[in-house]
Design a protein around this motif. Sequence first.
Motif, PDB file in Angstrom:
ATOM      1  N   THR A  39       5.892   3.393   3.698  1.00 34.30           N
ATOM      2  CA  THR A  39       7.162   3.396   2.966  1.00 34.30           C
ATOM      3  C   THR A  39       8.048   4.618   3.257  1.00 34.30           C
TER       4      THR A  39
ATOM      5  N   TYR B 286      -2.741   9.992  -0.526  1.00 35.65           N
ATOM      6  CA  TYR B 286      -3.706   9.235   0.276  1.00 35.65           C
ATOM      7  C   TYR B 286      -4.817  10.189   0.720  1.00 35.65           C
TER       8      TYR B 286
ATOM      9  N   CYS C 218       0.833  -1.208   0.000  1.00 33.82           N
ATOM     10  CA  CYS C 218       0.000   0.000   0.000  1.00 33.82           C
ATOM     11  C   CYS C 218       0.863   1.252   0.000  1.00 33.82           C
ATOM     12  N   GLY C 219       2.049   1.163   0.554  1.00 32.14           N
ATOM     13  CA  GLY C 219       3.007   2.261   0.463  1.00 32.14           C
ATOM     14  C   GLY C 219       2.882   3.331   1.535  1.00 32.14           C
ATOM     15  N   PHE C 220       1.896   3.208   2.421  1.00 37.51           N
ATOM     16  CA  PHE C 220       1.671   4.262   3.410  1.00 37.51           C
ATOM     17  C   PHE C 220       2.825   4.347   4.404  1.00 37.51           C
TER      18      PHE C 220
ATOM     19  N   LEU D 173      -5.595  -1.994  -4.252  1.00 32.19           N
ATOM     20  CA  LEU D 173      -5.128  -2.139  -2.870  1.00 32.19           C
ATOM     21  C   LEU D 173      -3.638  -2.426  -2.844  1.00 32.19           C
TER      22      LEU D 173
ATOM     23  N   ARG E 223       5.293   6.112  -4.449  1.00 32.87           N
ATOM     24  CA  ARG E 223       5.290   5.676  -3.049  1.00 32.87           C
ATOM     25  C   ARG E 223       6.649   5.877  -2.381  1.00 32.87           C
TER      26      ARG E 223
ATOM     27  N   ILE F  97      -4.885   4.057  -1.203  1.00 35.40           N
ATOM     28  CA  ILE F  97      -5.431   3.512   0.048  1.00 35.40           C
ATOM     29  C   ILE F  97      -4.313   2.848   0.839  1.00 35.40           C
ATOM     30  N   GLY F  98      -4.177   3.282   2.086  1.00 38.30           N
ATOM     31  CA  GLY F  98      -3.094   2.784   2.935  1.00 38.30           C
ATOM     32  C   GLY F  98      -3.487   1.539   3.688  1.00 38.30           C
ATOM     33  N   GLY F  99      -3.886   0.521   2.953  1.00 37.16           N
ATOM     34  CA  GLY F  99      -4.279  -0.745   3.560  1.00 37.16           C
ATOM     35  C   GLY F  99      -5.766  -0.789   3.855  1.00 37.16           C
TER      36      GLY F  99
END
Lengths: 154, 759
Positions: A104, B33, A100-102, B487, B26, B263-265
Motif C-alpha cells: 500500500t 510487519y 495485507c497492506g504491504f 491475513l 496501512r 503479515i504481508g500476504g
Amino acid sequence: MKVPVRFSVNGDDRDLYIGAHKTLMEVLRDDLELTGTKEGCGNGNCGACTINLDGKAVNACLILGVEADGHEVQTIEGVSEDGTLHPLQQAFIEESALQCGFCTPGFIMSAKVFLEQNPSPSEQEIRTAIAGNLCRCTGYDKIVRAIQAAAKLA
Amino acid sequence: MTGNGQGNGRNDSVGTSYVKVDAWERVTGRAEYAADVRTPNALHAKVLRSPHPHAIIKSIDVSRAEQLSGVKAIITSKDFPSMDELKDSFGGELMVNARDLRRMVLADDKVLFDGHGVAAVAATSLEIAEAALDLITVEYEILPVINSTADALKPDAPLLHPDVYTKTLKETPDKPSNLASYVESGWGDVDKGFAEAAVIVERSFDSMMVHQGYLEPQACTARWDNEVCTVWTSTQGTFNGQRMVSTLLQVPLHQVNFVPTEIGGGFGGKIYTLVEPIAMLLARKAGRPVKFVMDRSEVFRATGPGSPQQSTVKVGARKDGTIVAAQGSLVMDAGAFPGAPVAGASMVTFGPYKMEHFKLEAYDVVTNKPRVQAYRAPGGTPAAFGVEVVMDEIAEKLGMDPLEFRKINAVSEGDPSTNGRPLPKVGLKEVLGQVEGSPHWNAPLEGENRGRGLALGFWNGAVAMSSATINVNVDGTVEVVSGHVDLTGTRTTMTQMAADMLQLPPERVSARVTDTASGTYTDVTGGSRTVYTQSQAIYNACESVLNEMKALAADQLKLNEDDIEYADGAFSAKGNPETTLSWDELAGRSRTRGNGPISGYGTSGRLKGAPAFAAHLADVEVDPDTGKVKILRYTCFQDVGKAINPAMVEGQIQGGAVQGLGWALSEYYHYEDGKLRNPTLLDYRMLTALDLPMIDTEIVEVPADDSPYGARGVGEVPIIPPAAAVESAIYRAVGVRMTQLPMTPERVFWALHDDGSEQ
C-alpha cells in the motif's frame, strides 16, 4: 566507509553519516526508522519501496543513500498533513483498496506523484502509472477505483 | 434465516462494508510487519544455501568464518537437538513431519534442492554476515538430479530418500521409492460407465511450479530472556508455529512466545516455520537477539511453492448430457520431501459434478525442488484446469451450451461429494442461475480472435479450531481478543460480528490478535475457514458475556435471570420496560458488584464443512501474431453463504481470480537441470495492473447449514476456475486447445502454428 549526507525527508533537514554502499531504502528504514517504505524484492521489480524524490516516484532500493544528498525525499510517513489523511489515503480506506497492506505505501506514493502530474486520468493511464507496483491480494481493481476516487476528490 | 440462525443481532453491522479496522495504519506506513521489528542489540542472520540441487554434504568448515570480526554465531543442522523419530506431524493445510521440517530448514547430510540451507551466520551487521558466508567451505559430492515427477518415477531413478516407501492402502512395497504415496478414491465401475457413454473425451495436462508471491518476504526476530524465547514473526498460525519450533528445538511450549506481526500476504505459504528455528538457534548460541529477513531470491528458492501437477482426465457423457463416468489421474510434485497436496486436489478435481461412476488416482512424488507448501486451494487449480477443459470439450461435442451442460450435471444437497459423503446445503445451482441471468453472460462478444470461456470451482472449506475471548470494559466498550492471525480482514469481521451479536455499535468494539502467551489456541488462518469457524467462537463468547451481563442485571434489578431480556444496549424486566439498566451502566457496576469483570470465552467446537462453489466467465482476445492473450472482461460468481463484509468479500474474490490468471498466463518456475533460473520478480512474472481489466464480482448467498450466519469461506475458490475459463475462451477465440500451464504467448503461438512437427 561512511559518508556525510544532508537531505530533506518529509520536510525536515537530516544530517547523516551513512555507509557508502547503503541504498536509500536501507537508509530510510534502518538509519531513519521510516519503516513505512517496504522491501519486497530489493531490485526494483515490486515497487513496495516507492518514494517521492524531487517530485518523481522512484524505487528507493535502486538508488544509493549518498545520491539523495541535497535532494528532497518524501515517504509514506510524510503524506498526511497535521493528522489529516491525504485524499489518496482516504480513498484507499473507503474503497477497500488494501488487504495485507504491504504494497500500500508504494502504491500511494506512485499514485500521488502521478495525480500531481495528471489530475484527471483515464483508467488506462492509472493502470500504466501503477504498473511498477505489484499487489498480490487485491487484483488491482479496488486500487484503480481508489485512485479514480481520489482524483475526483482533489 | 441464515445458517443455524444464532447470529440474531439487530443492527446492521453484519452484511455491510464496514471499513477495515486496521486500514489507517496501512495507508500511513505505521503497520508493523516482521522486518519492521526493532530489538536493541540485535544481530543479523544470513543463510548459506546450496548451489547444487542434489548432493551429499561431505564436510562443512566454518572455522574461517568464525574468525571474522563481528560474527557471533554459526549453526548447521548439527545444532538442532537430535531427532531419531519422526515425532509429530504439523500442518494447517499440508502436513509435514517434524524431521522433514527440520531438514527443510537446514540440510542434514544431503542437499535436496537448489537453495537448500546449509549453514547460518549471525553477525553484528548484515554485511558481515554475508561476508562470513563466503568464508564457509562446503565439500559436496554431486548426485544426479531428479528434475520432474517423470524422472522420479523411472524404474532406475536415483532415490532422494532411502527411507521413503510408497504409502498406500495396499501392501507396503519392499523397496524404497520416489513415489511417497498413492491414493485412490471413487465409486461405481468406470469401465462400465464409459461403455454406456455417447461421447468420451480424454486429455492430458501439465503445469509447472508456481509461487504464492506474497509481497512480504519471510522475516522474524528471536530473543531469549533466560529460558524463554519471544519470536516476532510473519506467520499464518502462531500456535502451529510455536508447536513446530517447540518440537524442533525441544523446548516446552510455555517457553516459546510467538508474537504475530502484521503479515504481508501468505496464501498458504507462511505456515511452516522456515525462518524461526534459524533465528532462535542463532540467538541462543550468540546470547543476543537475532533478526532474520529473507531476500526475494531466498523466498523463491527456499520457501514452499505451489505443487506442479501432471494430470489425465477422462469423462464420458450420455446424449442427454449427463456424466456417466469420470476418471482422473493426478501426478503431483511434492518437491524434496513427501507431502504434495493430494487430499485437496482429490477433493476439488470433480467437485462440482454428479457422476455415476468415478475414479481418481493421485500420486505424491518427490523431486529435487523445494518442498511445496499450501498455495490457495492447494492442488485445486491445476486439477480443475484439466477437468474444466474436458467438460468444455464434452459440451461442445454434445452440441450443448457449456452452461447448460453444467446445469444438467451440477451437484446439490445430498449428492455425494468427491469424498463419498453427502454434501450439505450448497449453492452451485444458484451460482449457475446467477451466471445465466448476468449481464456478462448475455452480452454479445464481437470481434475477431475473441472468445468467452466458462469454468467452475469448488472448495470444501476447512474447519479446524478457532477461539475468542470477549472482555467488557467498565465504560461499556468491548474488546475481542483472539489468537487468529489477521491475513486480510479477520479483526474487521470479528468486530462486525461481535457488535451484531451484542447489539452494540461496531465503533464500541475493537478486535485484537494476540500472541500465544496471551491468547487461547486457534489453528492456522487458512483453508477458507476463518470467518466460518470464528463466527461460531465469537457467538459462543458473546453468549457467555450476555449471560454474565444478565446475571448482573438480575442482581441489580432484584429479579430472576429468566425475567431479564436484552435488546439494543438495555437490560429490562420482561413485560416491564420501565425497569431497565443500560449496557454501559451495568458494565460500570461490574467493577465492584456481582461476580466482577465481565468476560466470555468461546470456541468453534465441531462444525460441519461449508463447501463453496464459483463460476468464472472470461472474455479474451488472442493476438495470432504473438500468441498474447488479453483479458477483456472477467466476472466471478461465488456462493459465499453470507457476505459479512461485502467489499472485503469482493476484494478477496478479485485477488484470488487474479492469482489464478497469473498462473494461467505467465507464472512458472524455470528450472534448468535443477537450478532455478528466475528467482526474481522481474523474471517470475506476476500480473500487473496493466495486464488486467476490472474484475467483476457477483455474490450469491446460499447460507451454510452450520454457524451463526451461514457464511462460507471465500478465499480459496476464486483461484480455481481462472486457468480453465481462459483456456475455454482461447479455444473459442482461435480454435486451439491449450493443455499446459501457463499459457504463455510462446505456447499459444506454437499451438496456432502447429504443423505437426515437434517444437
